[in-house]
Design a protein around this motif. Structure first.
Motif, PDB file in Angstrom:
ATOM      1  N   PRO A   1      28.408  59.978  37.308  1.00 15.10           N
ATOM      2  CA  PRO A   1      29.503  60.008  37.548  1.00 15.10           C
ATOM      3  C   PRO A   1      30.748  59.364  37.265  1.00 15.10           C
ATOM      4  CG  PRO A   1      28.465  59.265  39.091  1.00 15.10           C
ATOM      5  CD  PRO A   1      27.794  58.878  37.888  1.00 15.10           C
ATOM      6  N   PRO A   2      30.427  59.257  35.526  1.00 17.63           N
ATOM      7  CA  PRO A   2      31.183  57.661  35.258  1.00 17.63           C
ATOM      8  C   PRO A   2      32.685  57.455  35.908  1.00 17.63           C
ATOM      9  CG  PRO A   2      30.979  59.495  33.653  1.00 17.63           C
ATOM     10  CD  PRO A   2      30.175  59.583  34.697  1.00 17.63           C
ATOM     11  N   ASP A   3      33.832  58.993  35.836  1.00 16.47           N
ATOM     12  CA  ASP A   3      35.199  58.725  36.532  1.00 16.47           C
ATOM     13  C   ASP A   3      35.751  58.222  37.987  1.00 16.47           C
ATOM     14  OD1 ASP A   3      36.006  60.068  34.496  1.00 16.47           O
ATOM     15  OD2 ASP A   3      35.896  62.074  34.923  1.00 16.47           O
ATOM     16  N   ASP A   4      33.978  58.625  38.423  1.00 22.91           N
ATOM     17  CA  ASP A   4      34.171  58.286  39.985  1.00 22.91           C
ATOM     18  C   ASP A   4      33.517  56.691  40.408  1.00 22.91           C
ATOM     19  OD1 ASP A   4      34.175  60.702  41.612  1.00 22.91           O
ATOM     20  OD2 ASP A   4      32.897  61.054  40.628  1.00 22.91           O
ATOM     21  N   TYR A   5      32.099  55.545  39.149  1.00 27.13           N
ATOM     22  CA  TYR A   5      32.335  54.995  38.571  1.00 27.13           C
ATOM     23  C   TYR A   5      33.802  54.092  38.960  1.00 27.13           C
ATOM     24  CZ  TYR A   5      30.738  50.344  37.024  1.00 27.13           C
ATOM     25  OH  TYR A   5      30.764  49.088  36.085  1.00 27.13           O
ATOM     26  N   THR A   6      34.753  54.237  37.286  1.00 21.03           N
ATOM     27  CA  THR A   6      35.657  53.522  36.681  1.00 21.03           C
ATOM     28  C   THR A   6      36.629  53.449  38.361  1.00 21.03           C
ATOM     29  OG1 THR A   6      35.513  54.334  34.630  1.00 21.03           O
ATOM     30  CG2 THR A   6      37.464  54.072  35.465  1.00 21.03           C
ATOM     31  N   VAL A   7      36.651  53.755  38.990  1.00 25.14           N
ATOM     32  CA  VAL A   7      37.617  54.268  40.287  1.00 25.14           C
ATOM     33  C   VAL A   7      37.808  53.079  41.605  1.00 25.14           C
ATOM     34  CG1 VAL A   7      38.736  55.304  42.408  1.00 25.14           C
ATOM     35  CG2 VAL A   7      38.905  56.388  40.382  1.00 25.14           C
ATOM     36  N   LEU A   8      35.616  53.883  41.809  1.00 23.58           N
ATOM     37  CA  LEU A   8      35.343  52.289  42.704  1.00 23.58           C
ATOM     38  C   LEU A   8      35.119  50.910  41.753  1.00 23.58           C
ATOM     39  CD1 LEU A   8      31.663  53.875  43.532  1.00 23.58           C
ATOM     40  CD2 LEU A   8      34.197  53.756  44.338  1.00 23.58           C
ATOM     41  N   ALA A   9      34.857  50.420  40.835  1.00 28.14           N
ATOM     42  CA  ALA A   9      35.082  49.548  40.191  1.00 28.14           C
ATOM     43  C   ALA A   9      36.371  48.582  40.299  1.00 28.14           C
ATOM     44  CB  ALA A   9      34.490  49.321  38.693  1.00 28.14           C
ATOM     45  N   GLU A  10      37.513  49.268  39.762  1.00 29.49           N
ATOM     46  CA  GLU A  10      38.349  48.695  40.284  1.00 29.49           C
ATOM     47  C   GLU A  10      38.485  48.699  41.268  1.00 29.49           C
ATOM     48  OE1 GLU A  10      41.350  51.506  39.217  1.00 29.49           O
ATOM     49  OE2 GLU A  10      41.270  52.285  37.176  1.00 29.49           O
ATOM     50  N   LEU A  11      38.502  48.445  42.617  1.00 28.85           N
ATOM     51  CA  LEU A  11      38.541  47.876  43.661  1.00 28.85           C
ATOM     52  C   LEU A  11      38.050  46.595  43.535  1.00 28.85           C
ATOM     53  CD1 LEU A  11      38.166  50.556  46.105  1.00 28.85           C
ATOM     54  CD2 LEU A  11      40.056  49.881  45.286  1.00 28.85           C
ATOM     55  N   ILE A  12      36.754  46.671  42.937  1.00 29.72           N
ATOM     56  CA  ILE A  12      35.887  45.306  42.892  1.00 29.72           C
ATOM     57  C   ILE A  12      36.604  44.529  41.686  1.00 29.72           C
ATOM     58  CG2 ILE A  12      33.278  44.451  41.891  1.00 29.72           C
ATOM     59  CD1 ILE A  12      33.638  46.259  44.538  1.00 29.72           C
ATOM     60  N   ASP A  13      36.978  44.731  40.785  1.00 33.90           N
ATOM     61  CA  ASP A  13      37.624  43.847  40.218  1.00 33.90           C
ATOM     62  C   ASP A  13      39.081  42.997  40.825  1.00 33.90           C
ATOM     63  OD1 ASP A  13      36.155  44.697  38.263  1.00 33.90           O
ATOM     64  OD2 ASP A  13      37.193  45.400  36.923  1.00 33.90           O
ATOM     65  N   ILE A  14      39.263  43.825  41.837  1.00 30.52           N
ATOM     66  CA  ILE A  14      40.682  43.110  42.586  1.00 30.52           C
ATOM     67  C   ILE A  14      40.752  41.885  43.404  1.00 30.52           C
ATOM     68  CG2 ILE A  14      42.815  45.026  41.556  1.00 30.52           C
ATOM     69  CD1 ILE A  14      42.418  45.758  44.172  1.00 30.52           C
ATOM     70  N   LEU A  15      39.281  41.949  44.535  1.00 35.85           N
ATOM     71  CA  LEU A  15      38.427  41.372  45.293  1.00 35.85           C
ATOM     72  C   LEU A  15      38.938  39.854  44.922  1.00 35.85           C
ATOM     73  CD1 LEU A  15      35.309  42.952  46.389  1.00 35.85           C
ATOM     74  CD2 LEU A  15      37.337  42.717  47.382  1.00 35.85           C
ATOM     75  N   PRO A  16      39.441  39.142  45.941  1.00 33.35           N
ATOM     76  CA  PRO A  16      40.243  37.973  46.557  1.00 33.35           C
ATOM     77  C   PRO A  16      38.793  36.888  46.281  1.00 33.35           C
ATOM     78  CG  PRO A  16      39.994  38.370  47.917  1.00 33.35           C
ATOM     79  CD  PRO A  16      39.635  39.571  47.464  1.00 33.35           C
ATOM     80  N   ASN A  17      38.025  37.115  45.417  1.00 33.25           N
ATOM     81  CA  ASN A  17      37.347  35.714  45.441  1.00 33.25           C
ATOM     82  C   ASN A  17      36.153  35.876  43.550  1.00 33.25           C
ATOM     83  OD1 ASN A  17      34.211  37.846  45.152  1.00 33.25           O
ATOM     84  ND2 ASN A  17      35.211  37.812  47.354  1.00 33.25           N
ATOM     85  N   THR A  18      35.199  35.643  43.114  1.00 34.48           N
ATOM     86  CA  THR A  18      35.174  35.655  41.720  1.00 34.48           C
ATOM     87  C   THR A  18      34.053  35.816  41.455  1.00 34.48           C
ATOM     88  OG1 THR A  18      34.199  32.725  41.601  1.00 34.48           O
ATOM     89  CG2 THR A  18      36.392  33.217  41.204  1.00 34.48           C
ATOM     90  N   GLY A  19      33.177  36.077  42.554  1.00 37.69           N
ATOM     91  CA  GLY A  19      32.042  36.741  43.172  1.00 37.69           C
ATOM     92  C   GLY A  19      31.959  38.417  42.590  1.00 37.69           C
ATOM     93  N   GLY A  20      33.054  38.801  43.731  1.00 39.94           N
ATOM     94  CA  GLY A  20      33.022  40.098  43.365  1.00 39.94           C
ATOM     95  C   GLY A  20      31.865  40.703  44.236  1.00 39.94           C
ATOM     96  N   SER A  21      30.849  42.479  43.942  1.00 43.40           N
ATOM     97  CA  SER A  21      30.355  42.452  44.662  1.00 43.40           C
ATOM     98  C   SER A  21      28.996  42.654  44.557  1.00 43.40           C
ATOM     99  CB  SER A  21      30.816  44.214  45.216  1.00 43.40           C
ATOM    100  OG  SER A  21      29.698  44.611  46.050  1.00 43.40           O
ATOM    101  N   PRO A  22      27.945  42.374  45.384  1.00 43.75           N
ATOM    102  CA  PRO A  22      26.529  42.026  44.306  1.00 43.75           C
ATOM    103  C   PRO A  22      26.073  43.430  44.439  1.00 43.75           C
ATOM    104  CG  PRO A  22      26.720  41.310  46.835  1.00 43.75           C
ATOM    105  CD  PRO A  22      28.151  41.572  46.193  1.00 43.75           C
ATOM    106  N   VAL A  23      27.026  44.516  44.594  1.00 39.81           N
ATOM    107  CA  VAL A  23      26.546  45.980  44.428  1.00 39.81           C
ATOM    108  C   VAL A  23      27.630  46.751  44.071  1.00 39.81           C
ATOM    109  CG1 VAL A  23      24.491  46.116  46.507  1.00 39.81           C
ATOM    110  CG2 VAL A  23      27.440  45.808  47.025  1.00 39.81           C
TER     111      VAL A  23
END
Length: 260
Positions: free
Chosen positions: A221-243
């Motif tokens: 589901p690439p479109d759903d992945y793109t939406v989810l990944a956008e949230l990871i990229d704006i997290l206020p730390n350099t580590g992001g999410s391990p999952v």
């Protein structure tokens, strides 16, 4: 991909039938489990599943006390089931590499070695169970299963549903007086620090599993992945999410959730 008529925005599909009462919720769940055992239709193959789902949501609504069972053995590796508006209802994947599947539980189990986790569960004596069945229901309702959420929280975010569309968010000011604007950054859950060693162990033990999951979600589901990944990229730390692409790592043990 299987399309359905399910309308996830319909009020009938978004309400709790027992209004949040824990004991009644547990009783309702037990009743529904009996209905599933006695009357749920078992699917024979993907064509049968498609045919059943085509009529399963009349007028877009999930009907009370109606269920179908989907054996994992009938699935063609990966399957997407979508709502009326095309959004993803569920993605099922059953082709994890055998070598990874065989070591999954031992690796998860070893992450808990020597850690005092899930060991304070309330247990009723046999005499209590016999003398007070209501106490059993209340105990199970208060603690139906144990879980830990390693999550990023953003409880102080503003919805913006009524904000003017022609004004940049930086130029808007909250007027309700009930929002602490100095606490709007996402932050890690309390469990992440309370069970930090477990969090680190799971990341280390299941790193390859998480990478495989990301590859699968990226591909299917690439479109759903793109939406989810956008949230990871704006997290206020350099580590992001391990999952990645998910924000939370949740550990559920012996899960059998009550209706929600």
């Amino acid at each position: 991909s299987i399309e359905t008529a399910f309308d996830h925005e319909a009020p009938e599909n978004r309400c709790n039938p027992v209004k949040g009462d824990k004991v009644q919720n547990l009783l309702w769940t037990i009743e529904q489990q009996k209905i599933i055992e006695e009357s749920a239709v078992t699917i024979t193959d993907t064509e049968d599943l498609k045919a059943k789902l085509s009529t399963f949501y009349p007028s877009g609504i999930k009907q009370p006390d109606t269920y179908i069972k989907i054996p994992m053995s009938i699935l063609p590796g990966a399957l997407e089931i979508r709502n009326l508006d095309g959004s993803l209802m569920v993605f099922i994947c059953n082709f994890m590499p055998p070598s990874m599947r065989d070591t999954l539980f031992p690796l998860l189990k070893s992450a808990f070695d020597c850690l005092e986790v899930f060991k304070n569960r309330t247990v009723l004596s046999i005499s209590q169970e016999i003398q007070d069945p209501e106490a059993v229901l209340q105990s199970e309702a208060n603690e139906p299963f144990r879980c830990i959420h390693f999550s990023h929280w953003n409880r102080y975010g503003l919805s913006g549903n009524t904000a003017p569309a022609d004004t940049h968010p930086h130029d808007l000011v909250a007027t309700s007086g009930r929002t602490n604007l100095t606490q709007t950054l996402p932050y890690m859950s309390h469990e992440t620090f309370e069970y930090e060693q477990l969090y680190l162990n799971i990341q280390n033990n299941l790193r390859e599993v998480f990478k495989w999951i990301e590859q699968i979600v990226t591909h299917y589901p690439p479109d759903d992945y793109t939406v989810l990944a956008e949230l990871i990229d704006i997290l206020p730390n350099t580590g992001g999410s391990p999952v990645k692409p998910f924000l939370s790592l949740v550990v559920n043990i012996n899960v059998c959730t009550i209706g929600h």
